[in-house]
Write a protein that holds these residues in place. Structure first.
Motif, PDB file in Angstrom:
ATOM      1  N   VAL A  51       0.829  -1.199   0.000  1.00 40.25           N
ATOM      2  CA  VAL A  51       0.000   0.000   0.000  1.00 40.25           C
ATOM      3  C   VAL A  51       0.867   1.253   0.000  1.00 40.25           C
ATOM      4  CG1 VAL A  51      -1.741   1.326   1.260  1.00 40.25           C
ATOM      5  CG2 VAL A  51      -1.918  -1.165   1.143  1.00 40.25           C
ATOM      6  N   TYR A 194      -2.658  -0.409  -3.578  1.00 45.00           N
ATOM      7  CA  TYR A 194      -2.993   0.925  -3.083  1.00 45.00           C
ATOM      8  C   TYR A 194      -4.359   1.360  -3.577  1.00 45.00           C
ATOM      9  CZ  TYR A 194      -3.146   5.964  -2.572  1.00 45.00           C
ATOM     10  OH  TYR A 194      -3.561   7.233  -2.266  1.00 45.00           O
ATOM     11  N   ALA A 197      -7.151   0.154  -1.691  1.00 44.39           N
ATOM     12  CA  ALA A 197      -7.259   0.671  -0.323  1.00 44.39           C
ATOM     13  C   ALA A 197      -7.905   2.043  -0.238  1.00 44.39           C
ATOM     14  CB  ALA A 197      -5.871   0.726   0.324  1.00 44.39           C
TER      15      ALA A 197
END
Length: 308
Positions: A51, A194, A197
């Motif tokens: 992330v 990422y 997220a």
């Protein structure tokens, strides 16, 4: 497949991965990526190293939001436009939501399509770019293939949608995938992680309404369940049933085979009354609902009549 190794950084575990060779995420870039993420991140089930490094690539290197917001007028939060000498603050409401119009392509001639950036945020599935898997995401970046086929190659005169030859309408136009395709698999996995997220944002070309919400199904919900009563008349309830299109349902209550018979009053409504006519026993009532598109669903209510 790639092998996961572990290292330790104060306050944050750092991942190293090996594919054809060993690639280690720079711990400084991982921490910087976490620090500069402009939105709250859903870290549940995700490796913070992927992330963080993905955020570094998206926000510090790739500048993805410049193209994948809905334009410079709303890219930055109020008071956060760096071109006004202010400290840069991305607008969370438009972050990576797509919608930026790059104008007609490949020129301003009549009937050529406008190229509009796509929504990169995850939908209700938790997968980014409209629910793409990691394999699909990698294929898009490696080859530029447009999974949505928004602008096919023209077979005749341009019609405002198709892309004229020699451009290939199967490929994404404007998007700089030829350069991004040179990223490693680890880089693309980090970017994908990422993007998975970040918060879902509604909107974007070709996106369905309410993309952030799990679709509602047409589902019958019949109540009560396993109730006991001594009253000779009770009311059934199907009002919690749901419709996939949000339009009114039609209701039909009946007595399934094998159940004692009973009188159903107003059986075409959500909440009819029933009268027990065969004495004590377990009574079953079948509810079938149908939405405006013809989709149906059934459920049963069960009542143990213990009266006289």
């Amino acid at each position: 497949m790639f092998k996961i190794l572990s290292m330790t950084l104060p306050g944050l575990p750092v991942l190293a991965s090996s594919m054809t060779g060993q690639t280690t995420f720079d711990p400084v870039k991982v921490k910087q990526g976490i620090a500069i993420a402009p939105v709250p991140l859903n870290m549940s089930g995700k490796d913070p190293n992927y992330v963080g490094y993905g955020s570094y690539l998206v926000n510090a290197i790739g500048d993805c939001n410049t193209c994948h917001s809905d334009g410079t007028a709303t890219q930055f939060a109020k008071g956060g436009n760096p071109y006004f000498g202010q400290h840069a603050m991305e607008n969370q409401a438009t972050y990576l939501c797509g919608g930026r119009d790059f104008g007609q392509f490949p020129s301003t001639a009549p009937n050529l399509p406008h190229i509009i950036s796509r929504n990169l945020t995850p939908d209700f599935t938790g997968m980014p770019v409209g629910g793409d898997t990691l394999a699909q995401f990698m294929l898009i970046i490696r080859t530029g293939v447009d999974m949505d086929h928004v602008h096919p190659t023209c077979t005749g005169a341009p019609n405002g949608v198709c892309i004229p030859p020699p451009f290939d309408g199967n490929l994404l136009m404007v998007m700089p995938w030829p350069s991004y395709s040179n990223m490693t698999d680890d880089d693309l996995t980090a970017i994908y992680t990422y993007l998975s997220a970040v918060p879902c944002v509604e909107g974007g070309p070709g996106e369905p309404p309410n993309r952030c919400q799990t679709p509602v199904k047409t589902q019958a919900i019949a109540d009560p369940k396993n109730a006991t009563t001594v009253s000779p008349e009770v009311q059934l309830d199907g009002s919690m049933s749901t419709s996939s299109d949000g339009k009114p349902l039609t209701y039909q209550w009946s007595i399934p085979q094998g159940s004692p018979s009973a009188a159903i009053l107003q059986g075409a409504t959500a909440a009819p009354s029933v009268q027990f006519s065969q004495g004590r026993g377990l009574y079953t009532f079948l509810l079938t609902v149908t939405d405006s598109t013809g989709k149906s669903s059934s459920d049963v209510a069960t009542i143990n009549f213990a009266g006289n």
